[in-house]
Design an enzyme around this catalytic site. Sequence first.
Site, PDB file in Angstrom:
ATOM      1  N   CYS A   2       0.855  -1.194   0.000  1.00 50.42           N
ATOM      2  CA  CYS A   2       0.000   0.000   0.000  1.00 50.42           C
ATOM      3  C   CYS A   2       0.889   1.242   0.000  1.00 50.42           C
ATOM      4  O   CYS A   2       2.059   1.193   0.303  1.00 50.42           O
ATOM      5  CB  CYS A   2      -0.862   0.009   1.252  1.00 50.42           C
ATOM      6  SG  CYS A   2      -1.721  -1.527   1.505  1.00 50.42           S
ATOM      7  N   ARG A  27       3.529   1.114  -7.148  1.00 52.54           N
ATOM      8  CA  ARG A  27       3.548   0.046  -6.139  1.00 52.54           C
ATOM      9  C   ARG A  27       2.372  -0.895  -6.313  1.00 52.54           C
ATOM     10  O   ARG A  27       2.321  -1.956  -5.687  1.00 52.54           O
ATOM     11  CB  ARG A  27       3.518   0.640  -4.736  1.00 52.54           C
ATOM     12  CG  ARG A  27       4.686   1.539  -4.397  1.00 52.54           C
ATOM     13  CD  ARG A  27       4.356   2.461  -3.224  1.00 52.54           C
ATOM     14  NE  ARG A  27       4.139   1.725  -2.009  1.00 52.54           N
ATOM     15  CZ  ARG A  27       5.091   1.451  -1.105  1.00 52.54           C
ATOM     16  NH1 ARG A  27       6.305   1.879  -1.344  1.00 52.54           N
ATOM     17  NH2 ARG A  27       4.841   0.788  -0.014  1.00 52.54           N
ATOM     18  N   TRP A  74      -3.375  -2.086  -1.481  1.00 49.51           N
ATOM     19  CA  TRP A  74      -3.159  -3.364  -2.175  1.00 49.51           C
ATOM     20  C   TRP A  74      -3.826  -4.383  -1.258  1.00 49.51           C
ATOM     21  O   TRP A  74      -3.334  -4.658  -0.163  1.00 49.51           O
ATOM     22  CB  TRP A  74      -1.660  -3.614  -2.324  1.00 49.51           C
ATOM     23  CG  TRP A  74      -1.324  -5.000  -2.754  1.00 49.51           C
ATOM     24  CD1 TRP A  74      -1.081  -6.078  -1.964  1.00 49.51           C
ATOM     25  CD2 TRP A  74      -1.219  -5.486  -4.090  1.00 49.51           C
ATOM     26  NE1 TRP A  74      -0.828  -7.188  -2.707  1.00 49.51           N
ATOM     27  CE2 TRP A  74      -0.900  -6.862  -4.030  1.00 49.51           C
ATOM     28  CE3 TRP A  74      -1.357  -4.899  -5.343  1.00 49.51           C
ATOM     29  CZ2 TRP A  74      -0.710  -7.657  -5.159  1.00 49.51           C
ATOM     30  CZ3 TRP A  74      -1.176  -5.691  -6.469  1.00 49.51           C
ATOM     31  CH2 TRP A  74      -0.866  -7.040  -6.367  1.00 49.51           C
ATOM     32  N   ASN A 100      -0.381   0.245   6.224  1.00 50.09           N
ATOM     33  CA  ASN A 100       0.273  -0.644   5.267  1.00 50.09           C
ATOM     34  C   ASN A 100       0.879  -1.769   6.094  1.00 50.09           C
ATOM     35  O   ASN A 100       1.600  -1.509   7.047  1.00 50.09           O
ATOM     36  CB  ASN A 100       1.366   0.122   4.507  1.00 50.09           C
ATOM     37  CG  ASN A 100       2.075  -0.756   3.485  1.00 50.09           C
ATOM     38  OD1 ASN A 100       1.618  -1.865   3.202  1.00 50.09           O
ATOM     39  ND2 ASN A 100       3.192  -0.271   2.970  1.00 50.09           N
ATOM     40  N   GLY A 101       0.558  -3.024   5.758  1.00 52.55           N
ATOM     41  CA  GLY A 101       1.099  -4.157   6.506  1.00 52.55           C
ATOM     42  C   GLY A 101      -0.005  -5.157   6.820  1.00 52.55           C
ATOM     43  O   GLY A 101      -1.106  -5.067   6.291  1.00 52.55           O
ATOM     44  N   GLU A 480      13.388 -23.515 -12.042  1.00 52.78           N
ATOM     45  CA  GLU A 480      13.131 -22.081 -11.801  1.00 52.78           C
ATOM     46  C   GLU A 480      14.399 -21.274 -12.056  1.00 52.78           C
ATOM     47  O   GLU A 480      14.356 -20.207 -12.652  1.00 52.78           O
ATOM     48  CB  GLU A 480      12.606 -21.867 -10.380  1.00 52.78           C
ATOM     49  CG  GLU A 480      12.325 -20.425 -10.022  1.00 52.78           C
ATOM     50  CD  GLU A 480      11.390 -19.709 -10.989  1.00 52.78           C
ATOM     51  OE1 GLU A 480      10.721 -20.373 -11.811  1.00 52.78           O
ATOM     52  OE2 GLU A 480      11.368 -18.471 -10.977  1.00 52.78           O
ATOM     53  N   LYS A 484      14.520 -18.189 -14.826  1.00 47.72           N
ATOM     54  CA  LYS A 484      14.925 -16.834 -14.441  1.00 47.72           C
ATOM     55  C   LYS A 484      16.032 -16.336 -15.358  1.00 47.72           C
ATOM     56  O   LYS A 484      16.014 -15.234 -15.870  1.00 47.72           O
ATOM     57  CB  LYS A 484      15.454 -16.801 -13.002  1.00 47.72           C
ATOM     58  CG  LYS A 484      14.480 -16.685 -11.880  1.00 47.72           C
ATOM     59  CD  LYS A 484      13.694 -15.435 -11.768  1.00 47.72           C
ATOM     60  CE  LYS A 484      12.363 -15.364 -12.448  1.00 47.72           C
ATOM     61  NZ  LYS A 484      11.334 -16.301 -12.369  1.00 47.72           N
ATOM     62  N   GLU A 487      14.726 -15.761 -19.071  1.00 47.16           N
ATOM     63  CA  GLU A 487      13.731 -14.711 -19.350  1.00 47.16           C
ATOM     64  C   GLU A 487      14.280 -13.306 -19.149  1.00 47.16           C
ATOM     65  O   GLU A 487      13.739 -12.352 -19.683  1.00 47.16           O
ATOM     66  CB  GLU A 487      12.462 -14.907 -18.532  1.00 47.16           C
ATOM     67  CG  GLU A 487      12.604 -14.746 -17.041  1.00 47.16           C
ATOM     68  CD  GLU A 487      11.247 -14.857 -16.349  1.00 47.16           C
ATOM     69  OE1 GLU A 487      10.231 -14.461 -16.934  1.00 47.16           O
ATOM     70  OE2 GLU A 487      11.211 -15.352 -15.212  1.00 47.16           O
ATOM     71  N   HIS A 503      21.879 -39.706 -19.786  1.00 43.15           N
ATOM     72  CA  HIS A 503      21.029 -40.349 -20.809  1.00 43.15           C
ATOM     73  C   HIS A 503      20.907 -39.495 -22.061  1.00 43.15           C
ATOM     74  O   HIS A 503      19.875 -39.486 -22.717  1.00 43.15           O
ATOM     75  CB  HIS A 503      19.650 -40.655 -20.202  1.00 43.15           C
ATOM     76  CG  HIS A 503      19.718 -41.614 -19.070  1.00 43.15           C
ATOM     77  ND1 HIS A 503      19.977 -42.950 -19.217  1.00 43.15           N
ATOM     78  CD2 HIS A 503      19.648 -41.397 -17.727  1.00 43.15           C
ATOM     79  CE1 HIS A 503      20.010 -43.537 -18.036  1.00 43.15           C
ATOM     80  NE2 HIS A 503      19.815 -42.621 -17.106  1.00 43.15           N
ATOM     81  N   LYS A 602       3.750  -9.197 -17.688  1.00 43.97           N
ATOM     82  CA  LYS A 602       3.680  -9.622 -16.286  1.00 43.97           C
ATOM     83  C   LYS A 602       2.538 -10.613 -16.081  1.00 43.97           C
ATOM     84  O   LYS A 602       2.657 -11.560 -15.330  1.00 43.97           O
ATOM     85  CB  LYS A 602       3.504  -8.414 -15.359  1.00 43.97           C
ATOM     86  CG  LYS A 602       3.498  -8.760 -13.888  1.00 43.97           C
ATOM     87  CD  LYS A 602       4.800  -9.410 -13.456  1.00 43.97           C
ATOM     88  CE  LYS A 602       4.762  -9.901 -12.034  1.00 43.97           C
ATOM     89  NZ  LYS A 602       5.938 -10.749 -11.714  1.00 43.97           N
TER      90      LYS A 602
HETATM   91  C1  AGP Z   1       7.768 -15.619 -14.087  1.00 47.14           C
HETATM   92  O1  AGP Z   1       9.101 -15.111 -13.922  1.00 47.14           O
HETATM   93  C2  AGP Z   1       7.281 -15.407 -15.484  1.00 47.14           C
HETATM   94  N1  AGP Z   1       7.163 -14.014 -15.707  1.00 47.14           N
HETATM   95  C3  AGP Z   1       6.084 -16.245 -15.864  1.00 47.14           C
HETATM   96  O2  AGP Z   1       6.561 -17.547 -16.056  1.00 47.14           O
HETATM   97  C4  AGP Z   1       4.914 -16.324 -14.845  1.00 47.14           C
HETATM   98  O3  AGP Z   1       5.309 -17.063 -13.726  1.00 47.14           O
HETATM   99  C5  AGP Z   1       3.754 -17.050 -15.536  1.00 47.14           C
HETATM  100  O4  AGP Z   1       3.340 -16.259 -16.628  1.00 47.14           O
HETATM  101  C6  AGP Z   1       2.570 -17.296 -14.594  1.00 47.14           C
HETATM  102  O5  AGP Z   1       2.069 -16.071 -14.147  1.00 47.14           O
HETATM  103  P1  AGP Z   1       1.031 -16.094 -12.906  1.00 47.14           P
HETATM  104  O6  AGP Z   1       1.773 -16.631 -11.747  1.00 47.14           O
HETATM  105  O7  AGP Z   1       0.622 -14.649 -12.743  1.00 47.14           O
HETATM  106  O8  AGP Z   1      -0.119 -16.961 -13.295  1.00 47.14           O
END
Ligand code: AGP
Length: 607
Positions: A2, A27, A74, A100-101, A480, A484, A487, A503, A602
């Site tokens: 927030c 934010r 938020w 906020n919190g 993961e 990271k 991307e 394999h 996003k």
């Molecule tokens: C995460 O770093 C990516 N930007 C992407 O894989 C993301 O996790 C995926 O699009 C799922 O998004 P969501 O968690 O909002 O559903």
Amino acid sequence: MCGIVGYVGDKQVAPILINGLKKLEYRGYDSAGIAVFNNNELEVIKCKGRLAVLEARVGKENLKGRLGIGHTRWATHGEPNDVNSHPHLSKSGKIAVVHNGIIENYMKLKEFLQSKGYNFISDTDTEVIAHLVEYHYKGCLIDAVIDSINELEGSYALGVICSECPDEFIAARKDSPLIVGLGKNENFIASDIPAILEYTREIYILEDKEVVLLKKDSVKVFNIHGAEVKKKPFHVNWDVAAAEKSGYEHFMLKEMYEEPKVIKDTINPRIKDGMIALDDIKITVEDLNNIDKIYIVACGTAYHAGVIGKYMIEKLARIPVEVDVASEFRYRNPLISERSMAIIISQSGETLDTLFALREARKKGARTLSIVNVVGSSISRESDDVLYTWAGPEIAVASTKAYNTQLSALYLIALDFAQKKGCIDKADYERIMDGLKKVPEAIEQVLADKEIIQKFASQHYNAKSIFFIGRGLDYALSMEGSLKLKEISYIHSEAYAGGELKHGTIALIEKGTLVVCPMTQDSLLEKMISNIKEVKARGATVLAITQKKNKEVKKVADMVITIPDIDSDAAPIAAVTPMQLFAYYMAVLKGCDVDKPRNLAKSVTVE
Ligand code: AGP
């Protein structure tokens, strides 16, 4: 998170509050409001939606006043709507609060206040604070606030005004940031510097449990025992863009630094007397005994969290779990039924593939539980139960803190289900709970040592292809870590089960190939050491990530990033952070747009 703004001075306060909140829009928020002291009374205007909606409402009311507080919310507790937005008023309407919190003991305080005749109109934890301050108010506002915050558990940044104190207002903080802006015949509070930067660059950065009494010509800071604290002003020389990231170069780095706090925010309110209490969800022992299979469905990073969830739920609760990427799940006619549970994971709660998978599961009669970060999002609204992650808004496209809190939520679920089904002994339950408690501090240590990772990245950012290998939970972590890196640095990468390399894929390992090995699983350490030797024999360079106690790893790996000694089961929540930092520095060194990588969004709201 927030946004909070407060002002007392000679200027009209409403435009200052709105303008300050606009500087905090980055934010993330879903509602906004202001409270203004106007001709001897408090006026509150607040509503769901963007600041433009609030601004239009404020303009119509032609609000006058020289003292006030404002807030962008938020949502954590309670849907985004007008009633749940801040400021919240006390019973008599003479006290207004912005917060906020997360107040972890708000239910207990709410029941106490209800027993004293206080009625609640919102679903928020914040409303408790407004009534509590009134309950303690005997004519001195700062005393009432100090008495109140001494009863609060959890995190808070507060602004409090009272219609009986027209020349002053109070602020306080614990775990949620708050600053004081020092002006000439005017003073401010804000949750972040951008909100007040155009008015002053002289600020106090409040420490935890400090309380501030602001008047237009004086600012006094006290500790929670009422003793005055001398503060040294800090001069802000950032530009506005830097200030939005609180001085961090990128939102992604800022959000990694938020991981310790948001993990605590996600876990702590769900632990009562040492036991997990998932009051948010209504899954009984009978419900669980009727479930013969769990399907975890998600995309991207959320899917990788789901793979760890599978390991932990099967290991602890002994329920079969299948993990699917959402875009595959809904087209393979899954054998899901009324005896299934679908756990749907999504930071945004709007990913279309995941939303459609949720609908497929519901259509086939499955019980649906979603793990979501955005309150009131489509996936949260269409699920039978929701366990919110309280990571706050995640601005960077690459998910970091949201992933750590998704893991935290999955661990709570695995332990809670195991406890309900009676298939975990006290020792294991306490061992893993103790491990979870150590995660935030472990991440703080990793972040404190980040330069080691930055230096290693400076030697490898021209790599063309990087492998991540792991076993068990570390294999899921490798997925993961690889995503990271891909991307945000655009470097090709693959994640492999350590035992699978031989394999076929080991044919790709040649001199100088970088292989990253998360190695947090005690029972698989020796196997991973053998895998390191295999790839080293083909000329690979190996970066290992492991607990400090695993000294033998240093004998085989070229570089070892250590995390504090933490139980193997809980370690992945901390061990992912070094890989997030590695990807971050590789992208920075390559000059990539870290927060907004090419081709990515996003929230992917298309198929
Ligand atoms: C995460 O770093 C990516 N930007 C992407 O894989 C993301 O996790 C995926 O699009 C799922 O998004 P969501 O968690 O909002 O559903």
